[in-house]
Design an enzyme around this catalytic site. Structure first.
Site, short mmCIF file in Angstrom:
data_model
loop_
_atom_site.label_atom_id
_atom_site.label_comp_id
_atom_site.label_asym_id
_atom_site.label_seq_id
_atom_site.Cartn_x
_atom_site.Cartn_y
_atom_site.Cartn_z
CG ASN A 143 -1.96 -1.08 1.18
OD1 ASN A 143 -2.97 -0.94 0.51
ND2 ASN A 143 -1.72 -2.17 1.90
CD GLU A 188 -10.35 -4.45 -0.22
OE1 GLU A 188 -9.26 -4.72 0.33
OE2 GLU A 188 -10.68 -3.31 -0.58
CG ASP A 192 -7.33 -1.34 -1.29
OD1 ASP A 192 -8.26 -2.16 -1.47
OD2 ASP A 192 -6.67 -1.29 -0.24
CD GLU A 203 -3.48 -3.69 -2.68
OE1 GLU A 203 -4.02 -3.14 -1.69
OE2 GLU A 203 -3.57 -4.91 -2.90
#
Length: 491
Positions: free
Chosen positions: A309, A428, A371, A341
Site C-alpha cells: 500500500n 476483498e 484499492d 496499491e
C-alpha cells in the site's frame, strides 16, 4: 404545534383566572359558574402537560437533554453516542432556513434508521445524542454509529441543490453510577477536538488534556518504532480461483509496542501521516515486503506477487517511481513480483500526478491496483486516464453480497467494468463461503479475506501457499455451478 400548545395554555390560564375574578366580584349572577369551572379545568389540564413541552426541542421536536439525563440516571450505566452537525452554524450564518432544513433532514434520516424505542435527544444547537443503554455492548454501539455516520453524511437534497453535511460522531461509556451530566458535557466538547472530515472516526470521549498527553506520547513512540524494531509485516493471501492457487499476498504493517501491546493501524496511521512520517515508514514497509518476496523466490515460490500500500503522502514525491526501482534492485527482485496499491480516493485526488506515477511504474513492470474501489467518486473519464492492472472491490460491498441486492448490483457493475477494461477484479473482505460462491458465479475469480485466511507471518504464509489440498477444499463448489462459472469466465 408545541408553541401553539404553550400559547393556548398561557391564554387559558389567564382567561380562567380572569373569569374567576369576575365570578367573585359578580356574586355569581353575571356569569355562569359552570363555564368558569370548565375553563378552569381546561387550564389545569394544560398546565399539567406544560412541563412536557419544555423538554421538546422547538425545531426538531426531539426530547432535550433533561429527559436524556433522567434516562441515563435511571439506567445507571450504558453507552452514549453523540452526532454533531459541524457545518450547521456556517449554514445558518448565510441562510438560517437552509440550516434548519438540513438539520431536520439529518434528524429524519437518523430517527428512521434507529429502533423506535431508542432514545434520541437534541442536546445542543446542532448536536444529537443517542442513548443505547446497558443492553447494547460497546462494540455493537460502535458498529451502529459507524453506519449512522456513513448514512448521515449522504447527500441532502434541498430543491435542486445537493448538500453534503459534515457529520462527526463520538461515543462514550457511562460506568455504573457514573455522572451522566458530566459525561454528556465531555462527549459534546470532544466534537471540537479534531477538525475532521465528514463522518469522522468514532472515538471515545475523554478529557482534552488526556487526549493531548496521549497523542504526544504516541508520537514519541512512533518516531522510534522503526529503529526499535517494533513494526512487523503480515501477509494476507490473494487467491486466484480460476487457476486454483495462491497468487500472492497483500503486505500489512503491524505495530507491536513493548508496553502498549499491538496498536491498530487505524490508530497510528493518521498520527503517522500528520507527523510527516508516511514516507519513512512507507519505505520501511516497501523494503520489508520486497525482502519477503525475494525469500519466497528462494523457496521455489517465484510466481507469487506481493502487494504494498502507498499513501497519498508518498504519491506527492516526484521520485517515487525511482525509489521503487532502487528498492527492487537492492533486493534483486524483479518488477513483476511487486504490486502497488492505492485507494481510489488517493488515486483520484490528483489524476495528473497519479497518471505520471502509474505510467512510470508500469514501464518497469510493476503492477498497479486500485484499492477500496466503489467508495470514492471516480468517473469513467478519469479512470481512462490511469493505466492500472487491478480493481479491488471494497469489503463494504462484499459483506453479505449473497443477500443484499444493492451490493449485488454494485459488484456486478464493477466486474463488468473490469471485463470491459481488460483488468482483473478482486473482491476483498470475503468472510463467508456464500459470499465467495455468489461472487464466483457472477464473474469474479480473485479473492482476499478471512474465509481463505487472516493475515499471516511470512513463514505461515509460505505454508499456506504450499497447502494446495487445503485451498482446493476452500475453493471446491458443486460441479453444476462450476460449469456455469466456466462458461461465464470464458465468454
Amino acid at each position: 404545534m408545541l408553541n401553539r400548545l404553550l400559547a393556548h395554555w398561557t391564554w387559558s390560564a389567564r382567561l380562567a383566572q380572569r373569569l374567576d375574578d369576575l365570578a367573585e366580584t359578580s356574586d355569581g349572577g353575571s356569569l355562569d359558574a359552570r363555564v368558569t369551572r370548565s375553563l378552569a379545568t381546561i387550564a389545569d389540564k394544560l398546565h399539567a402537560v406544560g412541563h412536557r413541552t419544555e423538554h421538546r426541542h422547538g425545531v426538531t421536536g426531539l426530547p432535550t437533554r433533561e429527559p436524556l439525563i433522567c434516562r441515563m440516571n435511571a439506567d445507571g450505566h450504558g453507552v452514549l453516542g453523540v452526532v454533531g452537525l459541524m457545518d450547521f452554524d456556517r449554514l445558518c450564518a448565510f441562510d438560517p432556513a437552509l440550516g434548519e432544513r438540513v438539520l431536520l433532514a439529518v434528524v429524519d434520516r437518523l430517527t428512521r434508521m434507529l429502533p423506535a424505542d431508542r432514545l434520541v435527544a437534541h442536546v445542543d444547537r446542532a448536536s444529537l445524542a443517542i442513548w443505547f443503554g446497558a443492553e447494547v455492548a460497546d462494540d455493537a454501539a460502535r458498529t451502529e454509529l459507524d453506519v449512522l455516520g456513513y448514512a448521515l453524511s449522504g447527500v441532502v437534497m434541498d430543491g435542486d441543490r445537493e448538500i453534503l453535511p459534515e457529520v462527526r460522531i463520538r461515543q462514550a461509556t457511562m460506568a455504573a453510577n457514573g455522572q451522566s451530566q458530566a459525561l454528556l458535557s465531555r462527549t459534546l466538547a470532544s466534537l471540537a477536538l479534531q477538525p475532521g472530515t465528514t463522518a469522522a472516526v468514532v472515538e471515545p470521549a475523554v478529557d482534552p488534556v488526556s487526549v493531548a498527553r496521549e497523542r504526544y506520547a504516541l508520537e514519541q513512540d512512533l518516531r522510534q518504532a522503526v529503529t526499535r524494531g517494533e513494526f512487523e509485516m503480515r501477509y494476507q493471501p490473494l487467491i486466484d480461483a480460476g487457476e486454483g492457487r495462491v497468487a500472492g499476498a497483500e503486505s500489512l504493517i503491524r505495530w507491536f509496542h513493548p508496553t502498549r501491546g499491538q496498536i491498530p493501524p487505524s490508530r497510528f496511521v493518521p498520527v503517522m501521516e500528520a507527523m510527516g512520517l508516511a514516507h519513512e515508514i512507507g519505505m520501511w514497509t516497501l523494503n520489508a515486503a520486497a525482502r519477503e518476496a525475494r525469500a519466497w523466490q528462494a523457496q521455489a515460490l517465484s510466481s507469487l506477487r506481493v502487494a504494498v500500500n502507498v499513501s497519498g503522502h508518498q504519491l506527492d514525491r516526484d521520485d517515487m517511481a525511482a525509489l521503487v526501482a532502487r528498492t527492487l534492485a537492492r533486493h534483486s527482485l524483479g518488477a513483476e513480483a511487486l504490486e502497488i496499491e492505492l485507494t481510489e480516493s488517493v488515486a483520484m485526488s490528483d489524476g495528473t500526478r497519479a497518471a505520471r506515477l502509474f505510467d512510470a511504474l508500469r514501464k518497469t513492470g510493476v503492477r498497479i491496483a486500485i484499492d477500496d474501489f466503489g467508495t470514492g467518486y471516480s468517473s469513467f473519464s478519469t479512470l481512462r486516464t490511469l493505466a492500472f492492472d487491478k480493481i479491488k472491490i471494497d469489503r463494504e460491498f462484499v459483506t453479505n453480497v449473497d443477500t443484499r441486492r444493492d451490493s449485488q448490483a454494485i459488484c456486478q457493475s464493477i466486474v463488468a467494468l473490469g471485463r470491459g477494461l481488460g483488468i482483473r477484479v478482486l473482491a476483498e473482505g470475503v468472510e463467508r463461503r456464500a459470499e465467495y460462491e455468489w461472487l464466483l458465479r457472477h464473474g469474479c475469480s480473485h479473492f482476499q479475506g478471512y474465509y481463505f485466511s487472516p493475515p499471516l507471518t511470512g513463514a505461515d504464509f509460505v505454508a499456506f501457499a504450499r497447502d494446495t489440498t487445503g485451498l482446493a477444499k476452500l475453493l471446491a463448489i458443486q460441479p453444476r455451478i462450476r460449469s456455469r462459472i466456466t462458461e461465464r469466465l470464458t465468454a
